[in-house]
Scaffold this motif. Structure first.
Motif, PDB file in Angstrom:
ATOM      1  N   GLY A   7      16.160 -63.152 -12.752  1.00  0.00           N
ATOM      2  CA  GLY A   7      17.597 -63.136 -12.535  1.00  0.00           C
ATOM      3  C   GLY A   7      18.319 -64.006 -13.531  1.00  0.00           C
ATOM      4  N   GLY A  77      23.829 -55.171 -10.907  1.00  0.00           N
ATOM      5  CA  GLY A  77      22.384 -55.015 -10.949  1.00  0.00           C
ATOM      6  C   GLY A  77      21.615 -56.138 -10.285  1.00  0.00           C
ATOM      7  N   PHE A  78      22.268 -56.864  -9.414  1.00  0.00           N
ATOM      8  CA  PHE A  78      21.592 -57.965  -8.742  1.00  0.00           C
ATOM      9  C   PHE A  78      21.494 -57.679  -7.259  1.00  0.00           C
ATOM     10  CE2 PHE A  78      23.166 -59.676 -12.661  1.00  0.00           C
ATOM     11  CZ  PHE A  78      22.105 -60.441 -13.096  1.00  0.00           C
ATOM     12  N   HIS A  79      20.371 -58.081  -6.688  1.00  0.00           N
ATOM     13  CA  HIS A  79      20.088 -57.845  -5.277  1.00  0.00           C
ATOM     14  C   HIS A  79      20.785 -58.879  -4.396  1.00  0.00           C
ATOM     15  CE1 HIS A  79      17.875 -56.869  -1.657  1.00  0.00           C
ATOM     16  NE2 HIS A  79      17.444 -58.109  -1.583  1.00  0.00           N
ATOM     17  N   GLU A  80      20.784 -60.113  -4.830  1.00  0.00           N
ATOM     18  CA  GLU A  80      21.316 -61.191  -4.011  1.00  0.00           C
ATOM     19  C   GLU A  80      21.854 -62.286  -4.917  1.00  0.00           C
ATOM     20  OE1 GLU A  80      19.693 -64.074  -0.407  1.00  0.00           O
ATOM     21  OE2 GLU A  80      18.405 -62.538  -1.236  1.00  0.00           O
ATOM     22  N   GLU A 101      17.581 -60.527  -9.449  1.00  0.00           N
ATOM     23  CA  GLU A 101      17.547 -59.107  -9.816  1.00  0.00           C
ATOM     24  C   GLU A 101      16.897 -58.275  -8.738  1.00  0.00           C
ATOM     25  OE1 GLU A 101      15.731 -58.435 -13.609  1.00  0.00           O
ATOM     26  OE2 GLU A 101      17.241 -59.600 -14.659  1.00  0.00           O
ATOM     27  N   MET A 102      17.274 -56.995  -8.722  1.00  0.00           N
ATOM     28  CA  MET A 102      16.695 -56.045  -7.763  1.00  0.00           C
ATOM     29  C   MET A 102      15.249 -55.802  -8.052  1.00  0.00           C
ATOM     30  SD  MET A 102      19.563 -53.169  -7.503  1.00  0.00           S
ATOM     31  CE  MET A 102      21.199 -53.507  -7.016  1.00  0.00           C
TER      32      MET A 102
END
Length: 102
Positions: A7, A77-80, A101-102
Motif C-alpha cells: 500500500g 484501488g485501495f481496500h482499506e 491495497e486490495m
C-alpha cells in the motif's frame, strides 16, 4: 510499501505545517524545492520507522521511494485506509494515512 502489507503511507499537511516542522529540525524555514525534498525525507523517516516497528511484530515491509504531491488529488484501488491525525502544538495537524491495497 511492499512485502507482507502492500500500500501507501501518506503524510498530509499544509505547507505552513511542513515549514514549521522543517524549521524546528534545521533552524531555518524551508521553501520551494527544499521544502518538497524535506517532505519526501520526512516520509522516508516515518515509513522507515513504521517498517522497523512492524519487523518486530514479524511483519516485513520494504519502503519504496516517496512521491510528493502538491495540491489536490484522488487515489483509487485501495481496500482499506487508516487515518491517524497528529496534532503538533504550535505547528498544526499532520494526518498519517495508511492505505492498504486490495
Amino acid at each position: 510499501m511492499t512485502g507482507d502489507i502492500r500500500g501507501r503511507i501518506i503524510i498530509e499537511g499544509t505547507n505552513g505545517c511542513m515549514i514549521k516542522i522543517g524549521e524546528s529540525m534545521f533552524g531555518m524555514p524551508l521553501e520551494g524545492e527544499m521544502l518538497e525534498s524535506f517532505a519526501a525525507e520526512l516520509g522516508n523517516m516515518l515509513a522507515g520507522n513504521i517498517a522497523t516497528s512492524l519487523a518486530g511484530e514479524n511483519t516485513l515491509i520494504d519502503i519504496t521511494p516517496p512521491t510528493v504531491i502538491v495540491g489536490n488529488t484522488k487515489m483509487f484501488g485501495f481496500h482499506e485506509a487508516i487515518n491517524l491525525p497528529i496534532s503538533l502544538k504550535g505547528v498544526g495537524t499532520l494526518h498519517i494515512i495508511l492505505m492498504i491495497e486490495m
